[in-house]
Scaffold this motif. Sequence first.
Motif, PDB file in Angstrom:
ATOM      1  N   LEU A 120       0.609  -1.635  -0.282  1.00 40.44           N
ATOM      2  CA  LEU A 120      -0.413   0.268   0.048  1.00 40.44           C
ATOM      3  C   LEU A 120       0.817   1.590  -0.023  1.00 40.44           C
ATOM      4  CD1 LEU A 120      -2.832   1.018   0.290  1.00 40.44           C
ATOM      5  CD2 LEU A 120      -2.959   1.317   2.271  1.00 40.44           C
ATOM      6  N   TYR A 121       1.893   0.841   0.496  1.00 41.02           N
ATOM      7  CA  TYR A 121       2.376   2.410   1.068  1.00 41.02           C
ATOM      8  C   TYR A 121       3.880   2.614  -0.303  1.00 41.02           C
ATOM      9  CZ  TYR A 121       1.117   2.198   5.672  1.00 41.02           C
ATOM     10  OH  TYR A 121       0.661   1.500   6.312  1.00 41.02           O
ATOM     11  N   ARG A 122       4.381   1.291  -0.706  1.00 41.28           N
ATOM     12  CA  ARG A 122       4.990   1.131  -2.427  1.00 41.28           C
ATOM     13  C   ARG A 122       4.269   2.350  -3.103  1.00 41.28           C
ATOM     14  NH1 ARG A 122      10.383   1.642  -1.015  1.00 41.28           N
ATOM     15  NH2 ARG A 122      10.357   0.133   0.376  1.00 41.28           N
ATOM     16  N   GLU A 123       2.896   1.745  -3.384  1.00 39.54           N
ATOM     17  CA  GLU A 123       1.970   2.503  -3.833  1.00 39.54           C
ATOM     18  C   GLU A 123       1.889   3.883  -4.073  1.00 39.54           C
ATOM     19  OE1 GLU A 123      -1.163  -1.312  -5.205  1.00 39.54           O
ATOM     20  OE2 GLU A 123      -1.145  -0.007  -4.029  1.00 39.54           O
ATOM     21  N   VAL A 124       1.881   3.981  -3.167  1.00 32.93           N
ATOM     22  CA  VAL A 124       1.859   6.219  -2.585  1.00 32.93           C
ATOM     23  C   VAL A 124       3.337   6.780  -2.984  1.00 32.93           C
ATOM     24  CG1 VAL A 124       2.353   7.556  -0.485  1.00 32.93           C
ATOM     25  CG2 VAL A 124       0.155   5.588  -0.676  1.00 32.93           C
ATOM     26  N   ILE A 125       4.105   6.124  -2.987  1.00 31.15           N
ATOM     27  CA  ILE A 125       5.065   6.581  -3.550  1.00 31.15           C
ATOM     28  C   ILE A 125       5.572   6.083  -5.659  1.00 31.15           C
ATOM     29  CG2 ILE A 125       7.990   5.702  -3.906  1.00 31.15           C
ATOM     30  CD1 ILE A 125       6.900   6.768  -1.120  1.00 31.15           C
TER      31      ILE A 125
END
Length: 283
Positions: free
Chosen positions: A249-254
């Motif tokens: 989820l956080y990698r997709e934010v990046i």
Amino acid sequence: MHRKKVRNRIIWSVIGVLILIAGWFSFGPTPKSQTNKTVTIGVVGLSKEDEKIWQSVQKDAKAKYGITIKLKNFTDYTQPNKALANGDIDLNSFQHYAFLNEWNKANHGTLTPIGNTYIAPIRLYSKKYKSLKDLPDGATIAVPNDASNESRALYVLKNAGLIKLKKGVTLATIANITSNPHNLKIKEVSAEQTARVIDDVDASVVNNTYAVPAKLGDKQTIYIEPLNKDSKQWINIIVARKSDKDKKLYREVIKAYQTKKTASLAHKLYGNTEVVAWGLKLK
């Protein structure tokens, strides 16, 4: 009679199946579309320009990954890392590598960078003088008083030829000044005060976070920090808890942040005061 029993069994079997189906949809796995994909990111002193960039990122994150990004705006640098470590927010985006490293060391923290955002060459501003050579002997210069930003400000003064620092020092302090030929008076203030005190000092080293809202720009600039291989520690980053560093989820934010669209918008809004730092090659 036998037929009636069979019929009743069939009816109750059907009812049982319907109950199981209803239970599955009520308590079974949540469909992907209903999965909670909200990410709260802590920021500091959100300017109108930063807000526009984040609005663009929020739009792309929603459209491409189904992620809702919420921003929590803090008033100073001391708050977002505590909030992240405590689980009050999911990520933060306000600091560079040097600040994070110092915070982790001082607080026995394990917060971890998961993506570069930009680097903002720090500047020496003055409302009284037009250039470095105009600064008088004994001039008062304000610098941020937190460890990483004070060191950065002192290296700005060193690179500008105003002072000399002890060699081999990573985090420089006033005590590491080995030569001060112009008898400069270094005034240590909190980072958010560096722009506010500029009328009361001869010059001030101000982070972009506070320079932009204070409307300090090229007109007040008398020196700009050079970008080179030593600048990596000043690259701004998005930070997560160590346990979450590989979370999809956080990698997709990046991914939603590090786009050509973001780079183009940042250049439009900030010009040469900010440089996007993903894929940046420092010589």
